[in-house]
Design an enzyme around this catalytic site. Structure first.
Site, PDB file in Angstrom:
ATOM      1  N   ASP A 272       0.765  -1.039  -0.257  1.00  0.00           N
ATOM      2  CA  ASP A 272      -0.099  -0.227   0.216  1.00  0.00           C
ATOM      3  C   ASP A 272       0.124   1.535   0.004  1.00  0.00           C
ATOM      4  O   ASP A 272       0.788   2.631  -0.326  1.00  0.00           O
ATOM      5  CB  ASP A 272      -0.943   0.493   1.434  1.00  0.00           C
ATOM      6  CG  ASP A 272      -2.157  -1.061   1.366  1.00  0.00           C
ATOM      7  OD1 ASP A 272      -1.361  -2.485   0.940  1.00  0.00           O
ATOM      8  OD2 ASP A 272      -3.018  -0.459   1.446  1.00  0.00           O
ATOM      9  N   GLU A 273       1.971   1.177   0.853  1.00  0.00           N
ATOM     10  CA  GLU A 273       2.676   2.341   0.995  1.00  0.00           C
ATOM     11  C   GLU A 273       3.028   2.503  -0.357  1.00  0.00           C
ATOM     12  O   GLU A 273       3.311   3.729  -0.736  1.00  0.00           O
ATOM     13  CB  GLU A 273       3.705   2.682   2.248  1.00  0.00           C
ATOM     14  CG  GLU A 273       4.538   3.399   2.612  1.00  0.00           C
ATOM     15  CD  GLU A 273       5.210   3.070   3.985  1.00  0.00           C
ATOM     16  OE1 GLU A 273       6.523   3.873   4.019  1.00  0.00           O
ATOM     17  OE2 GLU A 273       5.600   2.158   4.568  1.00  0.00           O
ATOM     18  N   ARG A 274       4.281   1.618  -0.751  1.00  0.00           N
ATOM     19  CA  ARG A 274       4.425   2.220  -2.174  1.00  0.00           C
ATOM     20  C   ARG A 274       4.048   2.480  -3.412  1.00  0.00           C
ATOM     21  O   ARG A 274       3.980   3.088  -4.035  1.00  0.00           O
ATOM     22  CB  ARG A 274       5.515   0.792  -1.941  1.00  0.00           C
ATOM     23  CG  ARG A 274       6.375   1.170  -1.234  1.00  0.00           C
ATOM     24  CD  ARG A 274       7.461  -0.422  -0.833  1.00  0.00           C
ATOM     25  NE  ARG A 274       8.402  -0.929   0.168  1.00  0.00           N
ATOM     26  CZ  ARG A 274       8.504  -1.433   0.988  1.00  0.00           C
ATOM     27  NH1 ARG A 274       8.517  -2.741   0.133  1.00  0.00           N
ATOM     28  NH2 ARG A 274       9.712  -1.518   1.216  1.00  0.00           N
ATOM     29  N   ALA A 277       2.832   6.133  -2.264  1.00  0.00           N
ATOM     30  CA  ALA A 277       4.042   7.093  -2.927  1.00  0.00           C
ATOM     31  C   ALA A 277       4.400   7.076  -4.049  1.00  0.00           C
ATOM     32  O   ALA A 277       4.803   8.481  -4.566  1.00  0.00           O
ATOM     33  CB  ALA A 277       5.191   6.386  -1.743  1.00  0.00           C
TER      34      ALA A 277
END
Length: 416
Positions: A272-274, A277
């Site tokens: 999710d984070e990558r 981003a």
């Protein structure tokens, strides 16, 4: 908000696909997401919140090196924007991930990188594992108020001893009766100064480093928690902290999912984070190039607009090409994510390329502003400082390359 009234049949977003493995068949998905009129309504809602409640104050918050996260997040929460893919029973909209992509892209309209960083920590870094694996009790206590904008959330993984080697983290949470006693520290914690709770990764038992860790919902007003602000080169208004834990006591029931599975949950959560981003970075780069084109049209040297210089307009065209190619990768990964596939490979590629291209875009575009680009008055100078963090935070370029190599099976074999 108009957008909320137009949603007819919300789809529940499946946060995770199949379990993360060291190696996996490379993705064969070649589709791309499609945006509809409903996506455009969401975009309009995001822009309205930004224009009314954020951008008029960004310069002040950059000078103060902090923005009022509770105040800002509440405005986004009231508009239904902090839980786009989260279940409606916990204040979410229950939509698919394509709406999150539209949301991340619109965050590029914020005149700094620090506030989008704080918002996406809130929406897509602190709560995915809680949503997928947490108990109903934890979702009511932490997820629901976070989605509403009543709580500010942060993520506690990196430590002063290192951030990239997650398996080697030192913070412990030892069981004592029905409680966990937490000792250690976390570093580079976005939202850390103002956060109400942390999604904390800590060692909860002895054993193999991939099986001895748990994710814990930790209220940061608990006795024994101390925070210290970190002064950074960029992302100035995003508060970033070192957080210390000295015999901090929380209930065992605050463990997310199964005890000992925290490392696996966090590795999945990194998808999710990558992807988040990379999506935000593409939109930010697009804005930078578009604004540079407009500046070069207006600015004249030797009697002609800068844009007439072939080196300049060819360079800007080249940057646009790179951005569009990265956007295609991001959309492909997002579509696969919606389908429940493991997108670690594509998300790592997108994150790696986004970090490197962000540096190139901000550097080359700043050059065409001349001396003005080196002043605080110009947004390009802020973008230049802010963009450097993307190749470090959320997994360094080197970590991304290592992940990609694992999927390609080209890492050196262990000996002995």
């Amino acid at each position: 908000m108009a957008f909320l009234n137009q949603i007819k049949s919300p789809l529940m977003h499946k946060v995770f696909g199949h379990a993360l493995t060291t190696r996996s068949v490379l993705l064969t998905t070649h589709r791309s997401i499609t945006f509809t009129a409903q996506h455009e309504e969401l975009r309009k809602t995001v822009r309205k919140v930004i224009e009314t409640h954020v951008n008029p104050y960004v310069d002040q918050w950059e000078e103060e090196e902090i923005f009022p996260s509770h105040q800002v997040f509440k405005k986004f929460g009231e508009a239904g924007l902090l839980g786009i893919t989260r279940p409606p029973e916990y204040n979410g909209l229950g939509l698919d991930y394509s709406y999150s992509i539209a949301f991340f892209e619109e965050l590029a309209n914020i005149n700094c990188g620090g506030i989008p960083t704080g918002i996406t920590v809130q929406t897509d870094m602190a709560v995915p594992a809680l949503t997928a694996f947490g108990s109903d009790y934890l979702k009511k206590e932490f997820l629901a108020p976070t989605v509403a904008g009543d709580y500010v959330a942060c993520v506690g993984v990196s430590e002063p001893s290192g951030g990239s080697d997650v398996a080697a983290l030192l913070t412990t949470a030892r069981r004592q009766g029905d409680d966990l006693i937490i000792n250690g520290s976390k570093m580079w914690i976005s939202n850390g100064i103002q956060a109400d709770w942390m999604s904390l990764l800590a060692n909860t038992r002895e054993g193999a480093p991939h099986r001895n860790k748990s994710l814990i919902c930790l209220p940061l007003k608990t006795p024994g928690v101390k925070t210290e602000k970190i002064n950074k080169m960029g992302l100035k208004c995003s508060d970033t902290a070192i957080v210390y834990f000295d015999d901090v006591r929380v209930p065992v029931k605050n463990i997310v999912g199964e005890e000992g599975q925290g490392f696996t949950y966090q590795m999945i959560q990194f998808q999710d984070e990558r992807l988040c981003a990379a999506t935000a970075a593409v939109a930010q780069m697009d804005r930078i190039v578009n604004e540079t084109i407009e500046y070069c049209r207006q600015r004249k040297t030797f009697g002609s607009p800068l844009i007439d210089n072939q080196v300049i307009h060819f360079t800007l065209a080249e940057l646009k090409t790179e951005i569009e190619l990265l956007r295609s990768t991001v959309y492909r990964a997002a579509d696969a994510f919606i389908s429940g596939e493991n997108v670690t490979y594509l998300a790592s590629i997108a994150k790696l390329k986004a970090g490197r291209l962000s540096r190139e875009v901000s550097d080359k575009c700043l050059q065409y502003y001349g001396g003005m680009g080196y002043t605080k008055e110009m947004l390009i100078s802020r973008a230049f400082r802010d963009s450097r963090a993307l190749s470090i935070a959320g997994g360094t370029d080197e970590i991304m390359l290592g992940i990609i190599c694992k999927f390609l099976d080209i890492l050196p074999k262990k000996r002995g």
